[in-house]
Design a protein around this motif. Structure first.
Motif, PDB file in Angstrom:
ATOM      1  N   VAL A   1       6.440  -8.518   4.028  1.00 19.51           N
ATOM      2  CA  VAL A   1       5.410  -7.788   4.259  1.00 19.51           C
ATOM      3  C   VAL A   1       4.457  -8.110   5.195  1.00 19.51           C
ATOM      4  CG1 VAL A   1       3.711  -6.085   3.349  1.00 19.51           C
ATOM      5  CG2 VAL A   1       5.718  -6.658   1.879  1.00 19.51           C
ATOM      6  N   ALA A   2       3.929  -7.423   6.323  1.00 16.60           N
ATOM      7  CA  ALA A   2       3.068  -8.130   7.227  1.00 16.60           C
ATOM      8  C   ALA A   2       1.786  -8.253   6.556  1.00 16.60           C
ATOM      9  CB  ALA A   2       3.048  -6.766   8.459  1.00 16.60           C
ATOM     10  N   ARG A   3       1.002  -9.143   7.219  1.00 10.63           N
ATOM     11  CA  ARG A   3      -0.460  -9.265   6.574  1.00 10.63           C
ATOM     12  C   ARG A   3      -1.131  -7.984   6.818  1.00 10.63           C
ATOM     13  NH1 ARG A   3      -3.699 -13.968   5.668  1.00 10.63           N
ATOM     14  NH2 ARG A   3      -5.918 -12.979   5.976  1.00 10.63           N
ATOM     15  N   ALA A   4      -1.129  -7.463   8.034  1.00 16.31           N
ATOM     16  CA  ALA A   4      -1.855  -6.321   8.457  1.00 16.31           C
ATOM     17  C   ALA A   4      -1.591  -5.245   7.394  1.00 16.31           C
ATOM     18  CB  ALA A   4      -1.594  -5.670   9.637  1.00 16.31           C
ATOM     19  N   THR A   5      -0.481  -5.058   6.884  1.00 11.55           N
ATOM     20  CA  THR A   5       0.041  -4.028   5.684  1.00 11.55           C
ATOM     21  C   THR A   5      -0.714  -4.170   4.551  1.00 11.55           C
ATOM     22  OG1 THR A   5       2.316  -3.686   6.728  1.00 11.55           O
ATOM     23  CG2 THR A   5       1.859  -2.902   4.552  1.00 11.55           C
ATOM     24  N   VAL A   6      -0.822  -5.622   4.214  1.00  8.67           N
ATOM     25  CA  VAL A   6      -1.384  -5.888   2.762  1.00  8.67           C
ATOM     26  C   VAL A   6      -2.706  -5.478   2.877  1.00  8.67           C
ATOM     27  CG1 VAL A   6      -1.809  -7.737   0.824  1.00  8.67           C
ATOM     28  CG2 VAL A   6       0.549  -7.448   2.579  1.00  8.67           C
ATOM     29  N   GLU A   7      -3.573  -6.038   4.092  1.00  3.59           N
ATOM     30  CA  GLU A   7      -4.959  -5.856   4.251  1.00  3.59           C
ATOM     31  C   GLU A   7      -5.232  -4.621   4.234  1.00  3.59           C
ATOM     32  OE1 GLU A   7      -5.256  -7.829   8.017  1.00  3.59           O
ATOM     33  OE2 GLU A   7      -5.947  -9.887   7.223  1.00  3.59           O
ATOM     34  N   ARG A   8      -4.410  -3.611   5.021  1.00  2.00           N
ATOM     35  CA  ARG A   8      -4.673  -2.215   4.941  1.00  2.00           C
ATOM     36  C   ARG A   8      -4.698  -1.430   3.290  1.00  2.00           C
ATOM     37  NH1 ARG A   8      -1.126  -0.967   8.110  1.00  2.00           N
ATOM     38  NH2 ARG A   8       0.418   0.043   6.617  1.00  2.00           N
ATOM     39  N   ARG A   9      -3.733  -2.087   2.807  1.00  2.00           N
ATOM     40  CA  ARG A   9      -3.729  -1.536   1.265  1.00  2.00           C
ATOM     41  C   ARG A   9      -4.793  -1.880   0.527  1.00  2.00           C
ATOM     42  NH1 ARG A   9      -3.255   1.951  -0.644  1.00  2.00           N
ATOM     43  NH2 ARG A   9      -2.806   1.172  -2.782  1.00  2.00           N
ATOM     44  N   LEU A  10      -5.112  -3.010   0.791  1.00  2.00           N
ATOM     45  CA  LEU A  10      -6.626  -3.594  -0.033  1.00  2.00           C
ATOM     46  C   LEU A  10      -7.746  -2.887   0.514  1.00  2.00           C
ATOM     47  CD1 LEU A  10      -5.885  -7.620  -0.092  1.00  2.00           C
ATOM     48  CD2 LEU A  10      -6.090  -5.976  -2.059  1.00  2.00           C
ATOM     49  N   ALA A  11      -7.901  -2.497   1.753  1.00  2.00           N
ATOM     50  CA  ALA A  11      -8.864  -1.736   2.239  1.00  2.00           C
ATOM     51  C   ALA A  11      -8.934  -0.273   1.672  1.00  2.00           C
ATOM     52  CB  ALA A  11      -9.046  -1.747   3.797  1.00  2.00           C
ATOM     53  N   GLU A  12      -7.900   0.176   1.439  1.00  2.00           N
ATOM     54  CA  GLU A  12      -7.541   1.502   0.848  1.00  2.00           C
ATOM     55  C   GLU A  12      -8.185   1.691  -0.507  1.00  2.00           C
ATOM     56  OE1 GLU A  12      -3.961   2.998   3.782  1.00  2.00           O
ATOM     57  OE2 GLU A  12      -3.576   2.427   1.848  1.00  2.00           O
TER      58      GLU A  12
END
Length: 212
Positions: free
Chosen positions: A166-177
């Motif tokens: 999983v790309a870091r950006a994907t995880v960051e986006r989920r945490l932001a959401e």
């Protein structure tokens, strides 16, 4: 314990991206102490609100280090003081509970024991943790503990270990959401300290990567 298990391979050795794991563990201790009402954050500085022993060797280690610091300090300043000897305490606890086992091992005559799973594969506790992290990435509601663990894993540089493929950006986006998990934070200081710890560990991780 959850963070440490993510930072170790099944053969009992640290993952390649676990270089700043000790700072992540120290940050986790600060968050746990805040959740337990033992420390608070005011003006960006940590103060001990209840110095009595918790009965947990890991948390009591952190509490002693904070109390003995000599002055109120920022979460980032406390990471260095808390991390010393912390990993061994966490590993000892996992061994004592039968989650991991200790195997003697040396590298160039230096003792570097391995800590493989006691069941010969991935520890059950790690499997359960990874299932929760997977649900977070998939957009499912998350609890504060999983949110905290994901945040610390990213800050510590354990993206590949905690979220394989999983790309870091994907995880960051989920945490932001899901910046506010389905359940409320136990006390406001938990989220505040987590934010401070995240920034400090990212700065340390970046420094390590740059110097490497």
């Amino acid at each position: 314990e959850d963070l440490l298990l993510l930072g170790y391979q099944d053969d009992g050795t640290p993952t390649q991206d676990a270089g700043t794991l000790d700072y992540g563990l120290a940050g986790a201790v600060l968050v746990e102490l805040a959740a337990a009402g033992r420390i608070s954050l005011s003006g960006g500085r940590v103060s001990v609100t209840d110095p009595k022993a918790t009965g947990d060797p890991v948390l009591d280690h952190g509490l002693r280090r904070i109390t003995g610091y000599g002055r109120e300090a920022t979460p980032g300043e406390l990471l260095d003081g808390i991390r010393g000897g912390l990993r061994d305490l966490v590993l000892d606890g996992l061994v004592a509970r039968g989650v991991l086992r200790r195997e003697p091992h040396r590298v160039l005559l230096v003792p570097l024991p391995r800590y493989p799973s006691a069941n010969g594969g991935q520890p059950d506790a790690e499997t359960a943790t990874r299932a929760k992290l997977d649900l977070l990435v998939k957009g499912e509601p998350t609890d504060t503990r999983t949110h905290t663990l994901a945040t610390l894993a990213l800050a510590t540089g354990l993206t590949a270990s905690a979220f394989p493929g999983v790309a870091r950006a994907t995880v960051e986006r989920r945490l932001a959401e899901v910046s506010e998990p389905a359940e409320p934070w136990p006390v406001a200081a938990v989220r505040e300290i987590l934010d401070e710890v995240q920034v400090s560990i990212i700065a340390i991780t970046t420094m390590f990567m740059t110097s490497g």
